[in-house]
Design an enzyme around this catalytic site. Structure first.
Site, PDB file in Angstrom:
ATOM      1  CE  LYS A  24     -81.708 -51.627  -4.291  1.00 20.19           C
ATOM      2  NZ  LYS A  24     -81.901 -50.690  -4.047  1.00 20.19           N
TER       3      LYS A  24
ATOM      4  CE1 TYR B 269     -87.065 -51.100  -6.230  1.00 21.70           C
ATOM      5  CE2 TYR B 269     -85.125 -51.770  -7.929  1.00 21.70           C
ATOM      6  CZ  TYR B 269     -85.874 -51.676  -6.662  1.00 21.70           C
ATOM      7  OH  TYR B 269     -84.640 -51.942  -5.903  1.00 21.70           O
TER       8      TYR B 269
ATOM      9  CG  PHE C 277     -86.958 -42.482  -7.906  1.00 21.25           C
ATOM     10  CD1 PHE C 277     -87.361 -43.956  -6.930  1.00 21.25           C
ATOM     11  CD2 PHE C 277     -88.259 -41.620  -7.854  1.00 21.25           C
ATOM     12  CE1 PHE C 277     -88.271 -43.831  -6.660  1.00 21.25           C
ATOM     13  CE2 PHE C 277     -88.471 -42.114  -5.997  1.00 21.25           C
ATOM     14  CZ  PHE C 277     -88.864 -43.370  -5.564  1.00 21.25           C
TER      15      PHE C 277
ATOM     16  NE  ARG D 222     -87.104 -51.078   4.968  1.00 24.18           N
ATOM     17  CZ  ARG D 222     -86.923 -50.343   4.406  1.00 24.18           C
ATOM     18  NH1 ARG D 222     -86.747 -51.198   2.699  1.00 24.18           N
ATOM     19  NH2 ARG D 222     -87.761 -49.628   3.799  1.00 24.18           N
TER      20      ARG D 222
ATOM     21  CB  THR E 110     -84.361 -45.052   1.286  1.00 29.73           C
ATOM     22  OG1 THR E 110     -85.486 -45.663   2.006  1.00 29.73           O
ATOM     23  CG2 THR E 110     -84.599 -44.547  -0.021  1.00 29.73           C
TER      24      THR E 110
ATOM     25  NE  ARG F   9     -80.243 -49.070   1.714  1.00 28.77           N
ATOM     26  CZ  ARG F   9     -81.678 -49.333   1.596  1.00 28.77           C
ATOM     27  NH1 ARG F   9     -82.458 -48.590   2.476  1.00 28.77           N
ATOM     28  NH2 ARG F   9     -82.377 -49.463   0.617  1.00 28.77           N
TER      29      ARG F   9
ATOM     30  CG  ASN G  64     -80.245 -47.793  -1.683  1.00 33.22           C
ATOM     31  OD1 ASN G  64     -80.223 -49.271  -2.778  1.00 33.22           O
ATOM     32  ND2 ASN G  64     -81.090 -47.646  -1.486  1.00 33.22           N
TER      33      ASN G  64
ATOM     34  CG  HIS H 137     -85.219 -54.862  -1.875  1.00 33.92           C
ATOM     35  ND1 HIS H 137     -86.050 -53.624  -2.202  1.00 33.92           N
ATOM     36  CD2 HIS H 137     -85.789 -56.266  -1.786  1.00 33.92           C
ATOM     37  CE1 HIS H 137     -87.339 -54.597  -1.535  1.00 33.92           C
ATOM     38  NE2 HIS H 137     -87.024 -55.709  -2.373  1.00 33.92           N
TER      39      HIS H 137
ATOM     40  CD  GLU I  62     -90.467 -56.515  -2.016  1.00 32.23           C
ATOM     41  OE1 GLU I  62     -89.271 -56.940  -1.220  1.00 32.23           O
ATOM     42  OE2 GLU I  62     -90.912 -55.558  -1.958  1.00 32.23           O
TER      43      GLU I  62
HETATM   44  P1  DAT Z   1     -85.843 -48.608   0.331  1.00 33.19           P
HETATM   45  O1  DAT Z   1     -85.157 -49.223  -1.006  1.00 33.19           O
HETATM   46  O2  DAT Z   1     -85.310 -48.319   1.586  1.00 33.19           O
HETATM   47  O3  DAT Z   1     -87.349 -49.536   0.990  1.00 33.19           O
HETATM   48  P2  DAT Z   1     -88.534 -47.769  -1.377  1.00 33.19           P
HETATM   49  O4  DAT Z   1     -88.563 -48.452  -1.411  1.00 33.19           O
HETATM   50  O5  DAT Z   1     -88.148 -46.528  -0.716  1.00 33.19           O
HETATM   51  O6  DAT Z   1     -86.456 -48.041  -0.660  1.00 33.19           O
HETATM   52  O7  DAT Z   1     -87.166 -47.227  -2.821  1.00 33.19           O
HETATM   53  C1  DAT Z   1     -86.752 -47.869  -3.500  1.00 33.19           C
HETATM   54  C2  DAT Z   1     -85.172 -47.430  -4.024  1.00 33.19           C
HETATM   55  O8  DAT Z   1     -85.514 -46.475  -4.580  1.00 33.19           O
HETATM   56  C3  DAT Z   1     -84.573 -46.946  -2.801  1.00 33.19           C
HETATM   57  O9  DAT Z   1     -83.475 -48.000  -1.999  1.00 33.19           O
HETATM   58  C4  DAT Z   1     -83.546 -46.213  -4.126  1.00 33.19           C
HETATM   59  C5  DAT Z   1     -84.205 -45.692  -4.862  1.00 33.19           C
HETATM   60  N1  DAT Z   1     -85.312 -44.488  -4.418  1.00 33.19           N
HETATM   61  C6  DAT Z   1     -85.311 -44.462  -3.430  1.00 33.19           C
HETATM   62  N2  DAT Z   1     -86.433 -43.045  -3.213  1.00 33.19           N
HETATM   63  C7  DAT Z   1     -85.430 -42.679  -3.692  1.00 33.19           C
HETATM   64  C8  DAT Z   1     -85.468 -40.693  -4.746  1.00 33.19           C
HETATM   65  N3  DAT Z   1     -86.307 -39.663  -4.013  1.00 33.19           N
HETATM   66  N4  DAT Z   1     -84.341 -40.337  -5.462  1.00 33.19           N
HETATM   67  C9  DAT Z   1     -83.773 -41.394  -6.431  1.00 33.19           C
HETATM   68  N5  DAT Z   1     -84.276 -42.755  -5.450  1.00 33.19           N
HETATM   69  C10 DAT Z   1     -84.958 -43.008  -4.884  1.00 33.19           C
HETATM   70 MG    MG Z   2     -88.345 -50.941  -0.463  1.00 36.63          MG
END
Ligand code: DAT
Ligand code: MG
Length: 153
Positions: A9, A49, A57, A85, A91, A102, A112, A115, A126
C-alpha cells in the site's frame, strides 16, 4: 497451486518497504507471477474495497489507497492465499505477532502496509482487476525440488 493478489500500500512504498515485503514472500518460496508499480484510481479503489462500501471507514480507505503509488503483485504457491495472510498478520497491527509484516512494521489499522486476498473467490476477482492475462507469467523455477517435497501433502 493457488494464486493471490498482494498490494504494497502507499505507506509501504513511502516508507521504502517494497523490497523488504517482496523479499519475505520470495524467500518463503512463493513464486512471483506478476508485478507492477501503479497508482489506483478512485473507481478501481471503490471496486476493490466494494465489500466495505457501507462501513464508516470506506471513504478513508479509498482516499488512502489512492493517495500514492502502490505495488501490485501476484504470488503463486500451494495454499498461497493463507500463507500470505499469515505472513501479513492481523488487520490491526496491534494484534499482529512480531515476525509478520504488520507486526514488525505496522502501528495503526489505517497504515497496515499490505493487502492480501482473503479467499479463492476474492483472489480470482482481484487478480483479474489488476492484471491482464498476458501480464501473468507462468514459469518454472530451478530450485523447485529444494522448496517442495514431492511426498508431502
Ligand atoms: P484486511 O486488509 O486484513 O483484509 P479488511 O478487508 O477487513 O482487512 O479491511 C480492509 C482494510 O480496511 C484494512 O486493511 C484496514 C481498513 N480497515 C478495516 N477495518 C477498519 C476499521 N474498523 N477502521 C478503520 N479501517 C479499517
Ligand atoms: Mg480484506
Amino acid at each position: 497451486m493457488e494464486r493471490t493478489l498482494v498490494l504494497v500500500k502507499p505507506d509501504g512504498v513511502q516508507r521504502a518497504l517494497i523490497g523488504e515485503i517482496v523479499s519475505r514472500f520470495e524467500r518463503r518460496g512463493l513464486r512471483l507471477v506478476g508485478m507492477k508499480f501503479m497508482q489506483m484510481t478512485e473507481d478501481h479503489a471503490k471496486e476493490h474495497y466494494g465489500e466495505h462500501k457501507d462501513k464508516p471507514f470506506f471513504g478513508e480507505l479509498v482516499s488512502f489507497i489512492t493517495s500514492g503509488p502502490i505495488v501490485a503483485m501476484v504470488w503463486e504457491g500451494t495454499e498461497a492465499i493463507k500463507r500470505v495472510r499469515r505472513m501479513m498478520g492481523e488487520t490491526k497491527p496491534m494484534d499482529s505477532l512480531p515476525g509478520t509484516i504488520r507486526g514488525d512494521y505496522g502501528m495503526d489499522m489505517g497504515r497496515n502496509l499490505v493487502h492480501g486476498s482473503d479467499k479463492p473467490e476474492s483472489a480470482a476477482r482481484e487478480i483479474r482487476s489488476f492484471f491482464a492475462d498476458e501480464e501473468l507469467i507462468t514459469w518454472s523455477r530451478d530450485t523447485e525440488k529444494w522448496i517442495h517435497d514431492p511426498f508431502s501433502l
